[in-house]
Design an enzyme around this catalytic site. Structure first.
Site, short mmCIF file in Angstrom:
data_model
loop_
_atom_site.label_atom_id
_atom_site.label_comp_id
_atom_site.label_asym_id
_atom_site.label_seq_id
_atom_site.Cartn_x
_atom_site.Cartn_y
_atom_site.Cartn_z
N PRO A 10 0.88 -1.29 -0.06
CA PRO A 10 -0.05 -0.12 -0.03
C PRO A 10 0.85 1.28 -0.16
O PRO A 10 0.69 2.17 1.14
CB PRO A 10 -1.03 -0.09 1.28
CG PRO A 10 0.00 -1.00 2.19
CD PRO A 10 0.78 -1.88 1.23
N CYS A 11 1.54 1.70 -1.23
CA CYS A 11 2.36 2.80 -1.22
C CYS A 11 1.61 4.03 -0.92
O CYS A 11 2.14 5.05 -0.66
CB CYS A 11 3.05 2.68 -2.42
SG CYS A 11 2.06 2.62 -4.12
#
Length: 215
Positions: free
Chosen positions: A160-161
């Site tokens: 989940p950048c």
């Protein structure tokens, strides 16, 4: 472990791996690590036996070769960094597994992998700074490398950048997340308030490590 099927099956038990047959010669099968697509097992038949080429720490290469006649310098590969293991039944399973594990570790252990592993730890509803992720990845000075790695995120669903912001809580440019306001939309879907393209770190910053919020 004597057959091709045994070798392939064991190689695929390691996290984030896949089987590849990139050459015209189907005798060669490679087990690759998804994070960087590098192969840590090269499996092929030669002289009536299944062989496996494995990455090795140069300090240990000769140790294994001296220990077993069925461990030789890497066939068609760098002799300093690769060994060929002949599956002729003379090597104890425990040592064979150690050599394969070491090869996987050498191939998969990279700054990008450590960065991605750190990003996976950010809880839903929180954000972390580039500096935090750099420190968790082992080097607090590589904040820029964190940004570069996240822009090349190979698995956005599981890494989940969008939960990573800069030291001021500011969001990244839209290009990094697939469109205008995409990061904002994803953060808001997790209950994080975004005002003027910025997140309040006092409220939403992940508290895994205090004092690691400098870019």
């Amino acid at each position: 472990m004597k057959t091709r099927e045994d070798a392939v099956a064991f190689g695929l038990t390691f996290p984030d791996t896949y089987l590849d047959t990139p050459f015209h010669d189907t005798n060669w099968q490679l087990i690759r690590f998804k994070g960087n697509t590098k192969a840590f097992m090269w499996i092929y038949e030669r002289n009536g036996f299944i062989n496996i080429n494995l990455k090795v720490n140069p300090d240990w290469a000769n140790f294994w070769r001296d220990m077993y006649k069925s461990v030789t310098p890497g066939y068609h590969q760098n002799k300093q960094h690769w060994n060929t293991v002949i599956l002729d039944g003379t090597i104890p399973e425990s040592d064979l597994i150690k050599m394969i594990q070491e090869s996987y570790k050498l191939i998969s252990d990279s700054p990008s992998k450590r960065i991605y592993d750190a990003v996976k730890l950010i809880p839903k509803g929180c954000v972390a700074t580039y500096g935090q992720i750099a420190e968790l990845a082992g080097d607090k000075k590589m904040s820029r490398a964190v940004g570069n790695a996240l822009h090349k995120n190979p698995d956005p669903v599981n890494i989940p950048c969008f939960r990573v912001v800069n030291s001021k809580g500011e969001l990244s440019g839209a290009f990094a997340f697939g469109g205008a306001d995409r990061q904002k939309i994803l953060l808001e879907s997790e209950g994080i308030e975004v005002n003027d393209n910025k997140v309040d770190l006092n409220i939403y910053q992940w508290k895994h490590k205090e004092g690691s919020d400098n870019e």
